[in-house]
Design an enzyme around this catalytic site. Structure first.
Site, short mmCIF file in Angstrom:
data_model
loop_
_atom_site.label_atom_id
_atom_site.label_comp_id
_atom_site.label_asym_id
_atom_site.label_seq_id
_atom_site.Cartn_x
_atom_site.Cartn_y
_atom_site.Cartn_z
N ARG A 51 85.25 56.71 40.80
CA ARG A 51 86.18 57.81 40.54
C ARG A 51 86.60 58.44 41.86
O ARG A 51 86.39 57.87 42.92
CB ARG A 51 85.54 58.86 39.64
CG ARG A 51 84.70 58.33 38.53
CD ARG A 51 84.14 59.43 37.68
NE ARG A 51 82.81 59.13 37.21
CZ ARG A 51 82.21 59.76 36.23
NH1 ARG A 51 82.82 60.75 35.61
NH2 ARG A 51 80.99 59.43 35.85
N PRO A 56 87.85 62.74 27.34
CA PRO A 56 87.87 64.18 27.11
C PRO A 56 86.52 64.81 27.44
O PRO A 56 85.47 64.23 27.15
CB PRO A 56 88.18 64.29 25.61
CG PRO A 56 88.82 62.99 25.26
CD PRO A 56 88.20 61.97 26.15
N GLU A 57 86.57 65.98 28.06
CA GLU A 57 85.34 66.69 28.41
C GLU A 57 85.12 67.81 27.39
O GLU A 57 85.83 67.91 26.39
CB GLU A 57 85.44 67.18 29.85
CG GLU A 57 85.65 66.02 30.83
CD GLU A 57 85.79 66.45 32.28
OE1 GLU A 57 85.19 67.47 32.68
OE2 GLU A 57 86.51 65.76 33.04
N LYS A 63 80.30 66.46 25.14
CA LYS A 63 81.52 65.72 24.81
C LYS A 63 81.44 65.04 23.45
O LYS A 63 82.35 64.30 23.08
CB LYS A 63 81.77 64.64 25.88
CG LYS A 63 81.74 65.12 27.31
CD LYS A 63 81.82 63.93 28.26
CE LYS A 63 81.60 64.33 29.70
NZ LYS A 63 81.69 63.19 30.63
#
Length: 289
Positions: free
Chosen positions: A278, A2-3, A61
């Site tokens: 990524r 989660p950001e 975060k």
């Protein structure tokens, strides 16, 4: 992971339901959930028992519950962590992947806080509070002391951060993912901010114009505010708020996850390339390198 917007949604939910609550009956069910606690589960339980939650804070975060015993409960959601709140009498209390649970008395309410984490990368840690080197908070948990302010904070100055960014010898995407430069931005919002600013993720930071660097940082804040207004970005059931509901900003993404689809600005297909471990998504036509 989660950001910033997703963690802020959770923080607001905890603040709404748990502020001024007293913690008791802490049950640690998986050792990885307390792996950073020096004294393990027994120490975490002892430090939380009877502690009152004074406030719930966040930087980037990272989130923490300020306790009345001079310490903080640092919460790292990892890749799949969820902080779910139920009435203690609720028959729908979660049972699967619950790593820690705690009862929280808030006035007349008897609540259960469940830390659900399927992949077990998240954790809780009760930690001392130290002075915030950036001045945004009275104090921060030890694990947060090295983290830079995020674009939502009053102490965040895009012009100052842009100058630091331009002094680095790297690409701009790598720079804005550096949590010691600016916190809260992950892969999704990095791609979205760079698209909004018209800057390619591969643009070198050395030689970047100040106005372009500022634009990237300002767009990061703007994109994350829009995401927050829509409850964050959820691609699967692992990210939810404290009530188990998902966000819907995924419908508004312009670059991330849109490989092969037309750029909303110029119509050129969005490109996806491997970047470290990524992916990066960008428009080769209207994002300048």
């Amino acid at each position: 992971m989660p950001e910033l917007p997703e963690v802020e949604v959770v923080r607001r939910g905890l603040e709404e339901h748990l502020s001024d609550g007293v913690i008791h009956d802490v049950d640690v069910r998986h050792p990885r959930a307390v792996r950073a606690q020096p004294g393990g589960a027994a120490e975490l339980v002892a430090l939380l028992d009877g502690a009152r939650i004074q406030s719930i804070e966040r930087r980037g975060k990272y989130m923490w519950l300020v306790l009345n015993n001079g310490r903080a409960l640092f919460v790292h959601l990892g890749m799949s962590g969820q902080m779910l709140i139920h009435e203690a009498s609720d028959p729908a209390l979660p049972t699967t992947h619950v790593r820690i649970s705690a009862r929280v008395d808030v006035g007349e309410k008897d609540l259960v806080l469940s830390f659900v984490d399927q992949r077990t990368f998240g954790q809780w840690q009760v930690t001392p509070v130290v002075a915030d080197p950036h001045g945004g908070f009275t104090g921060v948990p030890v694990p947060v002391a090295h983290i830079a302010p995020d674009p939502f904070e009053a102490v965040f100055d895009p012009a100052v951060v842009a100058r630091r960014l331009r002094a680095k010898k790297t690409d701009v995407k790598r720079a804005i993912l550096d949590q010691t430069l600016v916190s809260g931005i992950g892969n999704i919002y990095a791609d979205e901010a760079l698209w909004a600013a018209g800057v390619a993720p591969s643009r070198r930071t050395r030689g970047m114009r100040q106005r372009d660097a500022v634009a990237v940082l300002e767009q990061a804040g703007a994109v994350m505010r829009r995401a927050l207004a829509q409850g964050g970005t959820s691609f699967d059931s692992l990210y939810v708020n404290v009530n188990g509901a998902s966000g819907y900003f995924a419908r508004s993404l312009n670059a991330y996850g849109r490989a092969g689809k037309p750029c909303p600005r110029c119509g050129e297909p969005i490109v996806r390339v491997q970047w470290t471990n990524r992916s990066s998504h960008f428009c080769p036509q209207c994002q300048s390198s």
